[in-house]
Design a protein around this motif. Structure first.
Motif, PDB file in Angstrom:
ATOM      1  N   THR A   5     136.607 -18.460  -0.381  1.00 17.93           N
ATOM      2  CA  THR A   5     135.947 -17.599   0.292  1.00 17.93           C
ATOM      3  C   THR A   5     136.022 -15.980   0.058  1.00 17.93           C
ATOM      4  O   THR A   5     137.233 -15.506  -0.510  1.00 17.93           O
ATOM      5  N   PRO A   6     135.173 -15.535   0.148  1.00 23.65           N
ATOM      6  CA  PRO A   6     135.198 -14.262  -0.996  1.00 23.65           C
ATOM      7  C   PRO A   6     136.483 -13.316  -0.574  1.00 23.65           C
ATOM      8  O   PRO A   6     136.696 -13.317   0.886  1.00 23.65           O
ATOM      9  N   ALA A   7     136.732 -12.117  -1.376  1.00 30.34           N
ATOM     10  CA  ALA A   7     137.801 -11.233  -0.608  1.00 30.34           C
ATOM     11  C   ALA A   7     136.462 -10.102  -0.374  1.00 30.34           C
ATOM     12  O   ALA A   7     135.906 -10.127   0.319  1.00 30.34           O
ATOM     13  N   ALA A   8     137.886  -9.404   1.094  1.00 31.19           N
ATOM     14  CA  ALA A   8     137.514  -9.277   2.078  1.00 31.19           C
ATOM     15  C   ALA A   8     136.140  -7.277   1.242  1.00 31.19           C
ATOM     16  O   ALA A   8     135.193  -7.042   2.606  1.00 31.19           O
ATOM     17  N   ASN A   9     136.419  -7.116  -0.116  1.00 31.74           N
ATOM     18  CA  ASN A   9     136.061  -6.544  -0.231  1.00 31.74           C
ATOM     19  C   ASN A   9     134.655  -6.871  -1.026  1.00 31.74           C
ATOM     20  O   ASN A   9     133.240  -6.106  -1.729  1.00 31.74           O
ATOM     21  N   GLU A 135     134.769 -14.037  10.969  1.00 33.77           N
ATOM     22  CA  GLU A 135     135.858 -12.809  11.567  1.00 33.77           C
ATOM     23  C   GLU A 135     137.171 -12.616  11.541  1.00 33.77           C
ATOM     24  O   GLU A 135     137.925 -11.376  11.238  1.00 33.77           O
ATOM     25  N   GLN A 136     137.824 -12.844  10.507  1.00 40.50           N
ATOM     26  CA  GLN A 136     139.106 -13.040  10.006  1.00 40.50           C
ATOM     27  C   GLN A 136     138.450 -11.981   8.559  1.00 40.50           C
ATOM     28  O   GLN A 136     139.333 -11.173   8.105  1.00 40.50           O
ATOM     29  N   LEU A 137     137.260 -12.448   8.128  1.00 41.98           N
ATOM     30  CA  LEU A 137     136.859 -11.368   7.432  1.00 41.98           C
ATOM     31  C   LEU A 137     137.047  -9.886   7.654  1.00 41.98           C
ATOM     32  O   LEU A 137     136.763  -8.909   7.390  1.00 41.98           O
ATOM     33  N   GLU A 138     136.225  -9.615   8.562  1.00 46.37           N
ATOM     34  CA  GLU A 138     136.237  -8.275   9.336  1.00 46.37           C
ATOM     35  C   GLU A 138     137.639  -8.052   9.960  1.00 46.37           C
ATOM     36  O   GLU A 138     138.123  -6.831   9.842  1.00 46.37           O
ATOM     37  N   HIS A 139     138.868  -8.885   9.818  1.00 47.51           N
ATOM     38  CA  HIS A 139     140.420  -8.205  10.098  1.00 47.51           C
ATOM     39  C   HIS A 139     140.744  -7.816   8.776  1.00 47.51           C
ATOM     40  O   HIS A 139     141.426  -6.696   9.029  1.00 47.51           O
ATOM     41  N   LYS A 140     140.034  -8.429   7.856  1.00 45.47           N
ATOM     42  CA  LYS A 140     140.905  -7.932   6.468  1.00 45.47           C
ATOM     43  C   LYS A 140     139.668  -6.775   5.953  1.00 45.47           C
ATOM     44  O   LYS A 140     141.052  -5.815   4.905  1.00 45.47           O
ATOM     45  N   LYS A 141     139.299  -6.549   6.384  1.00 48.61           N
ATOM     46  CA  LYS A 141     138.014  -5.407   6.096  1.00 48.61           C
ATOM     47  C   LYS A 141     137.237  -4.636   7.451  1.00 48.61           C
ATOM     48  O   LYS A 141     136.171  -4.981   7.955  1.00 48.61           O
ATOM     49  N   PRO A 142     137.871  -4.060   8.198  1.00 49.26           N
ATOM     50  CA  PRO A 142     137.268  -3.457   9.837  1.00 49.26           C
ATOM     51  C   PRO A 142     136.446  -2.129   9.109  1.00 49.26           C
ATOM     52  O   PRO A 142     135.316  -1.897  10.082  1.00 49.26           O
ATOM     53  N   LEU A 144     134.016  -3.070   7.320  1.00 52.44           N
ATOM     54  CA  LEU A 144     132.709  -3.072   7.220  1.00 52.44           C
ATOM     55  C   LEU A 144     132.333  -4.774   8.691  1.00 52.44           C
ATOM     56  O   LEU A 144     132.698  -5.343   8.681  1.00 52.44           O
ATOM     57  N   PRO A 145     132.108  -4.725  10.188  1.00 49.60           N
ATOM     58  CA  PRO A 145     132.425  -5.919  11.172  1.00 49.60           C
ATOM     59  C   PRO A 145     131.037  -6.351  11.420  1.00 49.60           C
ATOM     60  O   PRO A 145     130.466  -6.370  11.782  1.00 49.60           O
ATOM     61  N   MET A 146     131.329  -6.912  10.778  1.00 49.84           N
ATOM     62  CA  MET A 146     130.004  -8.226  10.329  1.00 49.84           C
ATOM     63  C   MET A 146     130.302  -8.934  11.922  1.00 49.84           C
ATOM     64  O   MET A 146     129.239  -9.510  11.518  1.00 49.84           O
ATOM     65  N   TYR A 147     131.669  -9.403  12.074  1.00 48.71           N
ATOM     66  CA  TYR A 147     131.547 -10.573  12.489  1.00 48.71           C
ATOM     67  C   TYR A 147     131.303 -10.108  14.215  1.00 48.71           C
ATOM     68  O   TYR A 147     130.286 -10.319  15.291  1.00 48.71           O
ATOM     69  N   ALA A 179     121.620   3.573  13.406  1.00 46.50           N
ATOM     70  CA  ALA A 179     121.724   3.123  11.776  1.00 46.50           C
ATOM     71  C   ALA A 179     122.881   2.160  11.025  1.00 46.50           C
ATOM     72  O   ALA A 179     122.200   1.734  10.481  1.00 46.50           O
ATOM     73  N   ARG A 180     123.993   2.127  10.779  1.00 41.58           N
ATOM     74  CA  ARG A 180     124.957   1.270  11.100  1.00 41.58           C
ATOM     75  C   ARG A 180     124.717   0.004  11.107  1.00 41.58           C
ATOM     76  O   ARG A 180     125.385  -0.705  10.107  1.00 41.58           O
ATOM     77  N   ILE A 181     124.137  -0.505  12.015  1.00 41.61           N
ATOM     78  CA  ILE A 181     124.450  -1.889  12.574  1.00 41.61           C
ATOM     79  C   ILE A 181     122.602  -2.491  11.696  1.00 41.61           C
ATOM     80  O   ILE A 181     123.102  -3.673  11.022  1.00 41.61           O
TER      81      ILE A 181
END
Length: 230
Positions: A5-9, A135-142, A144-147, A179-181
């Motif tokens: 699973t990729p790192a948060a960044n 969701e876990q990735l978003e918690h690591k890097k909020p 970048l709110p992909m979830y 725009a960010r979305i």
């Protein structure tokens, strides 16, 4: 989920169908690996036995067996096929212990590998795992709110007149403009597809890109990859 699973960044806009290097047949702990899918197995057992209590007794039998002997000679093919055999075996053993009037009317032998009910449960379970990983990735890097963006963009809103940014703020508590979305959404779609591909690959014995594609088609999961570079 795979240790790949990729790192948060880490960013991605494409999908590698065989990125995961952790197929179920190579798991260090059979019981530990199957615990990931216990919710799916329990749902099928409840359907077969008609009782959460009986289902839980079967799960105890299954886990005890896996702790004792692992996957044994059945360590091949698809994990979902292994698990449906285990479901039939443990359900049959449980029913044999019950008085006839307490037994479910469902025929155990009718629960086959490609039974639509089982495929539907398996599909739902894999999707739920992919959503949790995103969701876990978003918690690591909020930042970048992909979830949050993808979940709100792909699930039905209770207030159809809302803009997506309004819905994300209301449901997820995140301030984000349109725009960010538009920047985040394609990346979120690709990441979700990658996580789903990882889930599928790990349930195959020796996954190849073609085998993963076939399994995605069998499970009806190809829509998640629409418009994404593979």
């Amino acid at each position: 989920m795979s240790q790949d699973t990729p790192a948060a960044n880490q960013r991605t806009t494409s999908v590698n169908l065989v990125r995961s290097s952790n197929p179920w047949t190579q798991a260090n702990s059979a019981a530990g690996f199957v615990l990931r899918y216990l919710v799916i197995v329990r749902r099928q057992l409840v359907t077969v036995l008609g009782s959460p209590q009986h289902a839980d007794e079967c799960l105890k039998l299954l886990i005890a067996h896996l702790v004792s002997v692992g996957f044994g000679e059945h360590k091949k093919g698809k994990l979902r096929d292994f698990l449906i055999r285990a479901i039939r075996s443990t359900a049959k053993a449980r029913l044999a212990e019950l008085p006839e009037e307490q037994r479910s009317a469902v025929g155990i032998e009718s629960i086959m590998n490609n039974n639509e009910k089982w495929l539907s449960l398996w599909r739902t379970g894999l999707l739920e795992r992919a959503w949790r990983s995103l969701e876990q990735l978003e918690h690591k890097k909020p930042e970048l709110p992909m979830y949050s963006v993808l979940h709100c963009a792909t699930t039905k809103s209770k207030q159809p007149s809302q803009t997506l940014s309004q819905r994300i703020k209301l449901e997820k508590g995140i301030e984000i403009d349109e725009a960010r979305i538009r920047e985040v959404l394609p990346e979120a779609r690709a990441m979700f597809a990658q996580l789903l591909a990882d889930e599928v690959a790990e349930t195959l014995e020796k996954p190849t890109a073609q085998e993963v594609k076939i399994e995605l088609q069998t499970l009806g999961l190809t829509k998640a990859f629409d418009g994404i570079v593979i």
